[in-house]
Design a protein around this motif. Structure first.
Motif: not given
Length: 268
Positions: A78, A113, A151
């Motif tokens: 991310f 992500e 996640y």
């Protein structure tokens, strides 16, 4: 069967196959990666050599997709290269937010992500104003993970705290230690398989295209061909973003440098 050995000849076969399908050029240093990623699958198929598995790929398209998934998946996380998301928030969105529907394409989304980072930024800045994120990848396996939006909590370390609180749900009970992207955000995303090394489907046009950490695996001619396919999909005045380790110098002359790794298509 536990002593699988990938010969140089077999490695060359897999390397040529991946180049033909995905345009990815694997150096000799990737031989251990190919060996390691395919070994378990070969055993699952009850085969005894990499050569046997390669012959299977030539006759079974479904298994070929499995092998492509195994060999082309790359690490992501991310808000990777956060300056790009700062630029999106501070420069691109104020400038282009008046468009009827702002469309952004994450062209190699892996396990999701990157496009979710884009979507969180859009939702935070634009709210309910119309926007779309298309997330594509060659690998069906990672696309399936991306669609699920689930996640590990440790993967959330780089998500800004306000966005984490607003757009991620913390797992409890048997899902402890995990996070789920909020359904309302997931529902605004589109995930589909796209091979950048082949004729592109009709995807429409975009104000921004992210294509990061992909073309480092292509040779120069493949990079040029990919850019020839992508450039018509970027609207005039739109932005094209590659990773900080990449450059389009000598690859594409239809874009102007805004800053290192960020390019813009001229108006008109």
């Amino acid at each position: 069967m536990n002593n699988l050995v990938l010969s140089d000849k077999e490695f060359a076969q897999f390397r040529d196959l991946i180049f033909e399908i995905a345009g990815i050029r694997m150096s000799d240093a990737k031989k251990p990666l190919v060996s390691g990623r395919l070994a378990k699958r070969i055993r699952q198929q009850g085969l005894f050599s990499y050569g046997d598995y390669f012959r299977l790929l030539l006759s079974e398209r479904t298994e070929l997709q499995v092998a492509v998934d195994l060999l082309t998946t790359n690490e992501t996380y991310f808000f990777r290269e956060p300056k790009h998301f700062d630029f999106l928030r501070e420069r691109i969105l104020p400038e282009l937010a008046s468009r009827s529907t702002l469309r952004i394409w994450s062209g190699a989304c892996s396990s999701g992500e990157e496009p979710y980072s884009i979507a969180m930024t859009l939702a935070d800045v634009l709210g309910n104003r119309p926007w779309e994120v298309l997330a594509s990848d060659l690998s069906l396996r990672v696309l399936e993970k991306a669609r699920g939006g689930l996640y590990r909590m440790v993967d959330a370390e780089d998500i800004p705290r306000p966005l984490l609180a607003r757009y991620c749900l913390k797992g409890v009970g048997e899902n402890a230690g995990s996070l789920l992207i909020e359904p309302a955000l997931r529902n605004r995303m589109t995930f589909r398989q796209v091979n950048l090394n082949a004729t592109l489907p009709d995807l429409g046009q975009f104000e921004v295209i992210f294509l990061r950490n992909v073309m480092i695996y292509f040779d120069l001619e493949t990079k040029r061909q990919v850019m020839q396919r992508l450039l018509p999909l970027l609207r005039p005045g739109g932005y094209f973003i590659v990773s900080h380790s990449e450059s389009l110098n000598g690859v594409c002359d239809g874009l102007k440098v805004v800053s290192p790794s960020i390019y813009r298509k001229p108006h008109g």
